[in-house]
Write a protein that holds these residues in place. Structure first.
Motif, short mmCIF file in Angstrom:
data_model
loop_
_atom_site.label_atom_id
_atom_site.label_comp_id
_atom_site.label_asym_id
_atom_site.label_seq_id
_atom_site.Cartn_x
_atom_site.Cartn_y
_atom_site.Cartn_z
N CYS A 7 14.70 -9.59 1.32
CA CYS A 7 13.42 -9.77 1.11
C CYS A 7 12.37 -8.76 1.65
O CYS A 7 11.46 -8.23 1.14
CB CYS A 7 12.80 -11.16 1.69
N VAL A 8 12.79 -8.37 2.91
CA VAL A 8 12.22 -7.19 3.71
C VAL A 8 12.46 -5.94 2.85
O VAL A 8 11.53 -5.18 2.63
CB VAL A 8 12.61 -7.27 5.11
N ILE A 9 13.70 -5.95 2.34
CA ILE A 9 13.88 -4.55 1.65
C ILE A 9 13.34 -4.39 0.22
O ILE A 9 12.45 -3.36 -0.12
CB ILE A 9 15.38 -4.32 1.33
N ARG A 10 13.21 -5.51 -0.28
CA ARG A 10 12.49 -5.73 -1.68
C ARG A 10 10.99 -5.63 -1.50
O ARG A 10 10.28 -4.74 -2.26
CB ARG A 10 12.73 -7.09 -2.11
N ALA A 11 10.28 -6.15 -0.49
CA ALA A 11 9.03 -6.10 -0.36
C ALA A 11 8.50 -4.37 0.00
O ALA A 11 7.41 -3.97 -0.34
CB ALA A 11 8.42 -6.88 0.92
N ALA A 12 9.39 -3.92 0.86
CA ALA A 12 9.15 -2.42 1.40
C ALA A 12 9.14 -1.49 0.27
O ALA A 12 8.47 -0.42 -0.15
CB ALA A 12 10.34 -1.84 2.26
N MET A 13 10.24 -1.77 -0.89
CA MET A 13 10.38 -0.87 -2.23
C MET A 13 9.15 -1.17 -3.11
O MET A 13 9.08 -0.22 -3.74
CB MET A 13 11.73 -1.22 -2.78
N GLU A 14 8.68 -2.44 -2.96
CA GLU A 14 7.56 -2.80 -4.04
C GLU A 14 6.35 -2.24 -3.45
O GLU A 14 5.23 -2.29 -4.19
CB GLU A 14 7.56 -4.14 -4.31
N MET A 15 6.12 -1.97 -2.08
CA MET A 15 4.96 -1.62 -1.62
C MET A 15 4.26 -0.35 -1.95
O MET A 15 5.19 0.54 -2.02
CB MET A 15 5.01 -1.70 -0.03
N PRO A 16 3.04 -0.19 -2.39
CA PRO A 16 2.50 1.32 -2.65
C PRO A 16 2.60 2.26 -1.56
O PRO A 16 2.55 1.84 -0.29
CB PRO A 16 1.04 1.01 -2.93
N ASP A 17 2.87 3.47 -1.71
CA ASP A 17 3.11 4.31 -0.70
C ASP A 17 1.86 4.51 0.16
O ASP A 17 2.15 4.65 1.38
CB ASP A 17 3.46 5.85 -1.30
N GLY A 18 0.75 4.45 -0.49
CA GLY A 18 -0.51 4.39 0.38
C GLY A 18 -0.74 3.27 1.50
O GLY A 18 -1.09 3.57 2.50
N VAL A 19 0.19 2.20 1.44
CA VAL A 19 0.19 1.30 2.47
C VAL A 19 1.03 1.46 3.37
O VAL A 19 1.08 1.29 4.59
CB VAL A 19 0.63 0.00 1.98
N LYS A 20 2.21 2.37 2.87
CA LYS A 20 3.30 2.69 3.98
C LYS A 20 3.01 3.75 4.72
O LYS A 20 3.18 4.23 6.09
CB LYS A 20 4.79 3.07 3.31
N ILE A 21 2.26 4.94 4.00
CA ILE A 21 1.98 6.35 4.66
C ILE A 21 0.20 6.18 4.54
O ILE A 21 -0.22 6.18 3.60
CB ILE A 21 2.37 7.21 3.88
N HIS A 22 -0.32 6.38 5.81
CA HIS A 22 -1.87 6.31 5.98
C HIS A 22 -2.11 7.34 6.85
O HIS A 22 -1.67 7.60 7.80
CB HIS A 22 -2.37 5.06 6.35
N ASP A 23 -2.88 8.64 6.15
CA ASP A 23 -3.42 9.59 6.87
C ASP A 23 -2.42 10.31 7.48
O ASP A 23 -2.39 10.75 8.64
CB ASP A 23 -4.60 9.32 8.08
N GLY A 24 -1.30 10.58 6.81
CA GLY A 24 -0.10 11.29 7.14
C GLY A 24 0.68 10.78 8.22
O GLY A 24 1.97 11.31 8.44
N GLN A 25 0.48 9.36 8.55
CA GLN A 25 1.44 8.83 9.53
C GLN A 25 2.34 7.73 8.70
O GLN A 25 1.81 7.06 7.88
CB GLN A 25 0.69 8.05 10.56
N GLY A 26 3.55 7.87 8.80
CA GLY A 26 4.42 6.87 8.17
C GLY A 26 4.54 5.46 9.02
O GLY A 26 4.18 5.32 10.12
N LYS A 27 5.21 4.65 8.29
CA LYS A 27 5.35 3.44 8.76
C LYS A 27 3.98 2.59 9.08
O LYS A 27 3.88 1.73 10.02
CB LYS A 27 6.41 3.50 9.94
N HIS A 28 2.92 2.86 8.24
CA HIS A 28 1.70 2.18 8.70
C HIS A 28 1.46 0.91 8.49
O HIS A 28 1.12 0.21 9.72
CB HIS A 28 0.57 2.86 7.69
N VAL A 29 2.25 0.23 7.54
CA VAL A 29 2.17 -1.21 7.49
C VAL A 29 2.89 -1.88 8.59
O VAL A 29 2.47 -2.90 9.48
CB VAL A 29 2.45 -1.70 6.15
N LEU A 30 4.12 -1.31 8.89
CA LEU A 30 4.93 -1.76 10.07
C LEU A 30 4.23 -1.69 11.35
O LEU A 30 4.12 -2.58 12.35
CB LEU A 30 6.22 -0.94 10.17
N ARG A 31 3.53 -0.36 11.74
CA ARG A 31 2.88 -0.13 12.91
C ARG A 31 1.60 -1.16 13.13
O ARG A 31 1.24 -1.71 13.98
CB ARG A 31 2.34 1.18 12.95
N SER A 32 1.05 -1.25 11.78
CA SER A 32 -0.19 -2.32 11.99
C SER A 32 0.47 -3.66 12.16
O SER A 32 -0.38 -4.36 13.23
CB SER A 32 -0.76 -2.53 10.67
#
Length: 129
Positions: A7-32
């Motif tokens: 479920c975590v893998i599926r959610a990560a794969m379906e998430m738009p890149d803009g949610v995962k990478i924000h202002d050049g920093q990766g893992k944005h949603v995880l860090r949040s």
């Protein structure tokens, strides 16, 4: 091990890149999520740093111990990726300690063997079951 959860893998794969990478920093949603629920924000948002290990005698002994446990001749023959001669030549470079490049080479061979046992031999089975 949350990253093994489908479920975590599926959610990560379906998430738009803009949610995962924000202002050049990766893992944005995880860090949040971590900053809100698990870690102090200063830890959750700090930059990733390179982990440096001391290449001392203890480290060399640990590498040789892992190599002895994991890279025995039958394992090497079974895998067919490296030969005993290659491992012996690499370990012969040790002069009390390994030079950084040689330590990383031996470590890389050990990690390949561990990875192959988990994902090739065990076909991705969860550890312990």
């Amino acid at each position: 091990m949350p990253y093994w959860d489908r479920c975590v893998i599926r959610a990560a794969m379906e998430m738009p890149d803009g949610v995962k990478i924000h202002d050049g920093q990766g893992k944005h949603v995880l860090r949040s999520a971590a900053a809100r629920h698990l870690l102090p924000p200063a830890i959750a948002w700090r930059r990733k740093g390179i982990q440096q290990l001391r290449h001392d005698r203890d480290f060399a002994d640990m590498l040789d111990g892992l190599a002895s446990d994991l890279l025995h001749p039958s394992a090497l023959d079974h895998r067919g990726l490296f030969t005993r001669d290659q491992i012996d030549r690499l370990q012969a470079t040790r002069r009390g300690v390994y030079a950084s490049a040689d330590a990383y080479r031996l470590w890389s061979v050990i990690v390949v063997e561990i990875w192959a046992r988990l994902f090739v031999d065990a076909r991705g089975a969860r550890p312990g079951g």
